[in-house]
Scaffold this active site. Sequence first.
Site, PDB file in Angstrom:
ATOM      1  N   ALA A  42     -30.147  13.753  50.439  1.00 17.81           N
ATOM      2  CA  ALA A  42     -29.308  13.588  51.559  1.00 17.81           C
ATOM      3  C   ALA A  42     -29.796  14.580  52.637  1.00 17.81           C
ATOM      4  CB  ALA A  42     -27.810  13.699  51.140  1.00 17.81           C
ATOM      5  N   LEU A  44     -44.722  28.988  50.667  1.00 13.88           N
ATOM      6  CA  LEU A  44     -44.970  30.257  50.023  1.00 13.88           C
ATOM      7  C   LEU A  44     -43.842  31.500  50.606  1.00 13.88           C
ATOM      8  CD1 LEU A  44     -48.748  30.593  50.589  1.00 13.88           C
ATOM      9  CD2 LEU A  44     -47.443  30.309  48.310  1.00 13.88           C
ATOM     10  N   GLU A  66     -44.268  33.962  53.400  1.00 12.24           N
ATOM     11  CA  GLU A  66     -45.863  34.163  54.093  1.00 12.24           C
ATOM     12  C   GLU A  66     -46.186  32.772  54.496  1.00 12.24           C
ATOM     13  OE1 GLU A  66     -47.899  35.228  50.499  1.00 12.24           O
ATOM     14  OE2 GLU A  66     -46.582  36.902  49.775  1.00 12.24           O
ATOM     15  N   ASP A  71     -28.970  31.619  55.926  1.00 10.85           N
ATOM     16  CA  ASP A  71     -28.701  30.846  54.681  1.00 10.85           C
ATOM     17  C   ASP A  71     -29.876  30.045  54.379  1.00 10.85           C
ATOM     18  OD1 ASP A  71     -27.799  29.497  52.372  1.00 10.85           O
ATOM     19  OD2 ASP A  71     -26.647  28.344  53.457  1.00 10.85           O
ATOM     20  N   GLY A  99     -36.402  24.292  52.013  1.00 10.37           N
ATOM     21  CA  GLY A  99     -37.345  23.294  51.596  1.00 10.37           C
ATOM     22  C   GLY A  99     -37.216  22.006  52.001  1.00 10.37           C
ATOM     23  N   ASP A 100     -35.835  21.524  51.926  1.00 12.74           N
ATOM     24  CA  ASP A 100     -35.693  20.110  52.349  1.00 12.74           C
ATOM     25  C   ASP A 100     -35.903  19.746  53.821  1.00 12.74           C
ATOM     26  OD1 ASP A 100     -34.479  19.579  49.805  1.00 12.74           O
ATOM     27  OD2 ASP A 100     -32.565  20.290  50.316  1.00 12.74           O
ATOM     28  N   ALA A 110     -33.927  26.027  60.370  1.00 10.85           N
ATOM     29  CA  ALA A 110     -32.949  25.863  59.417  1.00 10.85           C
ATOM     30  C   ALA A 110     -32.254  27.051  58.760  1.00 10.85           C
ATOM     31  CB  ALA A 110     -33.489  24.589  58.186  1.00 10.85           C
ATOM     32  N   GLY A 135     -25.457  26.531  55.794  1.00  7.73           N
ATOM     33  CA  GLY A 135     -25.199  25.339  55.279  1.00  7.73           C
ATOM     34  C   GLY A 135     -26.401  24.604  55.283  1.00  7.73           C
TER      35      GLY A 135
END
Length: 306
Positions: A44, A220, A223, A246, A251-252, A282, A287
């Site tokens: 999601a 990374l 990095e 946060d 990654g998402d 992000a 959140g």
Amino acid sequence: MNAPNITVIGSLNMDIVVESDRFPVQGETLLGKAIRFLPGGKGANQAVASARLGASTRMIGAVGDDSFGRELLQALTNEGIVCEGVRAFPDATTGIANIFVSQGDNSIIVLSGANHLLNPEDIDRIKLAIEQADIVLLQLEIPLETVSHAAKLAKSFGKTVVLNPAPAQPLPESLLRDVDYITPNRTELSLLTGFSENDDLEASMRKLIGMGARHVITTLGSEGSAFIEASGPLVKVPGYKVPVVDTTGAGDSFNAALAYSLAQRKSLEESVSFAAKVSALAVTKFGAQPGMPTLEEVEQFTTRMR
């Protein structure tokens, strides 16, 4: 150029986020600072990030027939995401992620709930969403059998498959051969290849290529990231220094941005660089889904960085 069509197949969770000044040690009780209930789940999250960037986005997944499930579906619908592929299981609970946040870092415990009930037949029932996609984006918070089936189905339609191999687990080479782009972080790369995190990065990534993946992109952290193609050299792409609020969902956002850019037929280097900007933005907000930037915000960030 028309908006890319991205189909995300993965998890939906309610994130129960607890903030504290530090993480407790084993056996310790701490007083928290705040608690929030936020829509989440790797699938999601990636769907929201994709939609915020302007892609026409469809979500395939599973929730329980409960208040959390209804809230998650409403949150996705509010982002303009098509959710006809999200199945509500009447006798299951919606997935939950307990997220502990302190000083800009986090630790997470996931209870899969309905996510683990999503099966290959559910994918077949909504295969039109795959057939009409430019990119199919997958993660590993649903059963591996379902991920493998979705990837194989996508390749039968000639679609580009991006796999975010998280949470980390060993993967069969049959799945890797159906993956066009795989995006492990350093820890996930180590688990997939058997190399330690202290071993040579390029050797680790080339082993994954040898196992069947066509392109490997390794994130990374501070990095930046690196990528490699079967016949090309290792290329490193720098990250961006930003104030971290946060890291949940970083990654998402990277994976969704990578898929968005690839769907626009940008080069891999351009796409990885774009994904780095999106993930940098992000982490500046609290959140996972609330922190996903819009394309306008990314463009403004790009201008500031010149």
